[in-house]
Scaffold this motif. Structure first.
Motif, PDB file in Angstrom:
ATOM      1  N   THR A  64       0.851  -1.190   0.000  1.00 39.87           N
ATOM      2  CA  THR A  64       0.000   0.000   0.000  1.00 39.87           C
ATOM      3  C   THR A  64       0.887   1.241   0.000  1.00 39.87           C
ATOM      4  OG1 THR A  64      -0.149  -0.043   2.424  1.00 39.87           O
ATOM      5  CG2 THR A  64      -1.909  -1.155   1.202  1.00 39.87           C
ATOM      6  N   PRO A  65       0.333   2.383  -0.393  1.00 40.06           N
ATOM      7  CA  PRO A  65       1.145   3.603  -0.474  1.00 40.06           C
ATOM      8  C   PRO A  65       1.755   4.030   0.870  1.00 40.06           C
ATOM      9  CG  PRO A  65      -0.971   3.922  -1.561  1.00 40.06           C
ATOM     10  CD  PRO A  65      -1.033   2.605  -0.863  1.00 40.06           C
ATOM     11  N   THR A  66       1.020   3.820   1.958  1.00 42.59           N
ATOM     12  CA  THR A  66       1.526   4.126   3.296  1.00 42.59           C
ATOM     13  C   THR A  66       1.157   2.972   4.220  1.00 42.59           C
ATOM     14  OG1 THR A  66      -0.474   5.196   4.165  1.00 42.59           O
ATOM     15  CG2 THR A  66       1.067   6.606   2.918  1.00 42.59           C
ATOM     16  N   ALA A  67       1.610   3.032   5.454  1.00 40.13           N
ATOM     17  CA  ALA A  67       1.315   1.976   6.426  1.00 40.13           C
ATOM     18  C   ALA A  67       0.074   2.304   7.255  1.00 40.13           C
ATOM     19  CB  ALA A  67       2.517   1.772   7.337  1.00 40.13           C
ATOM     20  N   CYS A  68      -0.814   3.136   6.728  1.00 43.90           N
ATOM     21  CA  CYS A  68      -2.009   3.582   7.457  1.00 43.90           C
ATOM     22  C   CYS A  68      -3.261   2.806   7.059  1.00 43.90           C
ATOM     23  CB  CYS A  68      -2.226   5.074   7.216  1.00 43.90           C
ATOM     24  SG  CYS A  68      -0.858   6.126   7.714  1.00 43.90           S
ATOM     25  N   TYR A  69      -3.133   1.520   6.796  1.00 44.55           N
ATOM     26  CA  TYR A  69      -4.261   0.725   6.317  1.00 44.55           C
ATOM     27  C   TYR A  69      -4.505  -0.495   7.199  1.00 44.55           C
ATOM     28  CZ  TYR A  69      -4.106   3.375   1.960  1.00 44.55           C
ATOM     29  OH  TYR A  69      -4.140   4.374   1.028  1.00 44.55           O
ATOM     30  N   GLN A  70      -5.716  -1.041   7.083  1.00 44.54           N
ATOM     31  CA  GLN A  70      -6.047  -2.347   7.635  1.00 44.54           C
ATOM     32  C   GLN A  70      -6.671  -3.151   6.503  1.00 44.54           C
ATOM     33  OE1 GLN A  70      -8.856  -1.747  10.785  1.00 44.54           O
ATOM     34  NE2 GLN A  70     -10.556  -1.320   9.420  1.00 44.54           N
ATOM     35  N   LEU A  71      -6.531  -4.460   6.539  1.00 42.26           N
ATOM     36  CA  LEU A  71      -7.053  -5.320   5.481  1.00 42.26           C
ATOM     37  C   LEU A  71      -8.390  -5.916   5.885  1.00 42.26           C
ATOM     38  CD1 LEU A  71      -3.847  -7.232   4.308  1.00 42.26           C
ATOM     39  CD2 LEU A  71      -4.705  -4.978   3.618  1.00 42.26           C
ATOM     40  N   VAL A  72      -9.351  -5.841   4.961  1.00 43.79           N
ATOM     41  CA  VAL A  72     -10.704  -6.352   5.205  1.00 43.79           C
ATOM     42  C   VAL A  72     -11.073  -7.277   4.042  1.00 43.79           C
ATOM     43  CG1 VAL A  72     -13.123  -5.724   5.522  1.00 43.79           C
ATOM     44  CG2 VAL A  72     -11.313  -4.210   6.395  1.00 43.79           C
ATOM     45  N   PRO A  73     -11.392  -8.552   4.339  1.00 43.24           N
ATOM     46  CA  PRO A  73     -11.713  -9.501   3.270  1.00 43.24           C
ATOM     47  C   PRO A  73     -13.203  -9.592   2.977  1.00 43.24           C
ATOM     48  CG  PRO A  73     -11.544 -10.677   5.327  1.00 43.24           C
ATOM     49  CD  PRO A  73     -11.278  -9.221   5.640  1.00 43.24           C
ATOM     50  N   GLU A  89      -8.317  -0.609   3.742  1.00 41.43           N
ATOM     51  CA  GLU A  89      -9.047   0.587   4.170  1.00 41.43           C
ATOM     52  C   GLU A  89      -8.144   1.454   5.023  1.00 41.43           C
ATOM     53  OE1 GLU A  89     -12.437  -0.854   6.384  1.00 41.43           O
ATOM     54  OE2 GLU A  89     -13.687  -0.834   4.592  1.00 41.43           O
ATOM     55  N   ARG A  90      -8.284   2.764   4.873  1.00 40.97           N
ATOM     56  CA  ARG A  90      -7.532   3.680   5.735  1.00 40.97           C
ATOM     57  C   ARG A  90      -7.938   3.415   7.171  1.00 40.97           C
ATOM     58  NH1 ARG A  90      -3.346   6.683   4.154  1.00 40.97           N
ATOM     59  NH2 ARG A  90      -3.981   8.749   4.775  1.00 40.97           N
ATOM     60  N   ALA A  91      -6.953   3.168   8.033  1.00 43.81           N
ATOM     61  CA  ALA A  91      -7.248   2.790   9.404  1.00 43.81           C
ATOM     62  C   ALA A  91      -6.803   3.831  10.414  1.00 43.81           C
ATOM     63  CB  ALA A  91      -6.571   1.460   9.736  1.00 43.81           C
ATOM     64  N   ARG A  92      -5.746   4.508  10.127  1.00 41.07           N
ATOM     65  CA  ARG A  92      -5.211   5.474  11.080  1.00 41.07           C
ATOM     66  C   ARG A  92      -4.460   6.540  10.308  1.00 41.07           C
ATOM     67  NH1 ARG A  92      -1.463   0.663  12.311  1.00 41.07           N
ATOM     68  NH2 ARG A  92       0.206   1.107  10.871  1.00 41.07           N
ATOM     69  N   SER A  93      -4.193   7.609  10.972  1.00 47.23           N
ATOM     70  CA  SER A  93      -3.429   8.682  10.359  1.00 47.23           C
ATOM     71  C   SER A  93      -2.472   9.239  11.399  1.00 47.23           C
ATOM     72  CB  SER A  93      -4.364   9.775   9.841  1.00 47.23           C
ATOM     73  OG  SER A  93      -3.606  10.775   9.208  1.00 47.23           O
ATOM     74  N   SER A  94      -1.238   9.100  11.116  1.00 51.38           N
ATOM     75  CA  SER A  94      -0.207   9.681  11.967  1.00 51.38           C
ATOM     76  C   SER A  94       1.019   9.917  11.104  1.00 51.38           C
ATOM     77  CB  SER A  94       0.133   8.751  13.137  1.00 51.38           C
ATOM     78  OG  SER A  94       0.900   7.661  12.687  1.00 51.38           O
ATOM     79  N   THR A  95       1.903  10.739  11.577  1.00 51.03           N
ATOM     80  CA  THR A  95       3.110  11.011  10.796  1.00 51.03           C
ATOM     81  C   THR A  95       3.962   9.758  10.658  1.00 51.03           C
ATOM     82  OG1 THR A  95       4.199  11.803  12.796  1.00 51.03           O
ATOM     83  CG2 THR A  95       3.218  13.463  11.321  1.00 51.03           C
ATOM     84  N   THR A  96       3.900   8.856  11.625  1.00 49.24           N
ATOM     85  CA  THR A  96       4.700   7.631  11.558  1.00 49.24           C
ATOM     86  C   THR A  96       4.261   6.752  10.402  1.00 49.24           C
ATOM     87  OG1 THR A  96       4.953   7.680  13.952  1.00 49.24           O
ATOM     88  CG2 THR A  96       5.480   5.622  12.845  1.00 49.24           C
ATOM     89  N   CYS A  97       2.953   6.485  10.280  1.00 50.80           N
ATOM     90  CA  CYS A  97       2.502   5.594   9.216  1.00 50.80           C
ATOM     91  C   CYS A  97       2.524   6.279   7.850  1.00 50.80           C
ATOM     92  CB  CYS A  97       1.123   5.009   9.519  1.00 50.80           C
ATOM     93  SG  CYS A  97      -0.256   6.156   9.414  1.00 50.80           S
ATOM     94  N   GLU A  98       2.400   7.584   7.810  1.00 50.52           N
ATOM     95  CA  GLU A  98       2.411   8.312   6.536  1.00 50.52           C
ATOM     96  C   GLU A  98       3.803   8.364   5.913  1.00 50.52           C
ATOM     97  OE1 GLU A  98      -0.071   9.496   4.740  1.00 50.52           O
ATOM     98  OE2 GLU A  98      -1.687   9.310   6.189  1.00 50.52           O
ATOM     99  N   GLN A  99       4.835   8.177   6.720  1.00 48.95           N
ATOM    100  CA  GLN A  99       6.209   8.349   6.240  1.00 48.95           C
ATOM    101  C   GLN A  99       6.819   7.090   5.645  1.00 48.95           C
ATOM    102  OE1 GLN A  99       8.320   9.939   9.594  1.00 48.95           O
ATOM    103  NE2 GLN A  99       7.449  11.973   9.345  1.00 48.95           N
ATOM    104  N   ARG A 100       6.085   5.990   5.635  1.00 54.76           N
ATOM    105  CA  ARG A 100       6.640   4.763   5.074  1.00 54.76           C
ATOM    106  C   ARG A 100       5.571   4.013   4.275  1.00 54.76           C
ATOM    107  NH1 ARG A 100       5.067   0.710   8.819  1.00 54.76           N
ATOM    108  NH2 ARG A 100       4.501   1.625  10.806  1.00 54.76           N
ATOM    109  N   ALA A 101       6.049   3.251   3.323  1.00 51.49           N
ATOM    110  CA  ALA A 101       5.140   2.432   2.522  1.00 51.49           C
ATOM    111  C   ALA A 101       4.597   1.290   3.363  1.00 51.49           C
ATOM    112  CB  ALA A 101       5.877   1.877   1.300  1.00 51.49           C
ATOM    113  N   GLY A 102       3.411   0.821   3.020  1.00 54.19           N
ATOM    114  CA  GLY A 102       2.803  -0.300   3.733  1.00 54.19           C
ATOM    115  C   GLY A 102       3.151  -1.621   3.077  1.00 54.19           C
TER     116      GLY A 102
END
Length: 140
Positions: A64-73, A89-102
């Protein structure tokens, strides 16, 4: 990825016993689903599946583009095609998860309904693109 499916199934059993980021309760077609973030790892996006009796075992990796997601089947059947959609799905928003790919790994099982000859897995990002993978169903 075929060689890794047996190791994935063993890891799946261990992970189910110990818990992880996301475990879904079974429904009519989805037997089990578990996912975890591979923090700090790059993944080669892909999937693999095989049948054991009336059960499909699947494993996959999802970027995913960032690490701010959760997977839903979600599993659905249409004619001879069984589709597993793994929605990020977008799960959270913080500078930590936005700064790295998921990077995520998931594994699970689905029931094999009568008449199904093909298994499709779709990786879909809620605010982006999707990728489709087709897995031939071979009994073992």
């Amino acid at each position: 990825m075929r060689k890794g499916i047996i190791a994935g199934m063993a890891a799946f059993g261990i992970a189910l016993a110990s818990g992880a980021c996301g475990v879904m309760e079974p429904d009519d077609l989805l037997g089990a689903f578990e996912w975890s973030e591979l923090e700090g790892a790059e993944v080669e996006e892909g999937t693999d599946a095989m049948t054991v009796g009336r059960t499909i075992w699947f494993v996959g990796q999802f970027a995913t583009p960032t690490a701010c997601y959760q997977l839903v089947p979600e599993v659905s059947k249409s004619g001879s095609l069984l589709t597993l959609t793994v929605l990020a799905e977008r799960a959270r928003s913080s500078t930590t998860c936005e700064q790295r790919a998921g990077a995520y790994r998931y594994e699970g099982t689905a029931q094999l309904p009568d008449g199904v000859q093909e298994f499709r897995i779709v990786h879909q990002i809620s605010d982006g693109e999707s990728k489709e993978f087709r897995c031939p169903l071979t009994a073992s």
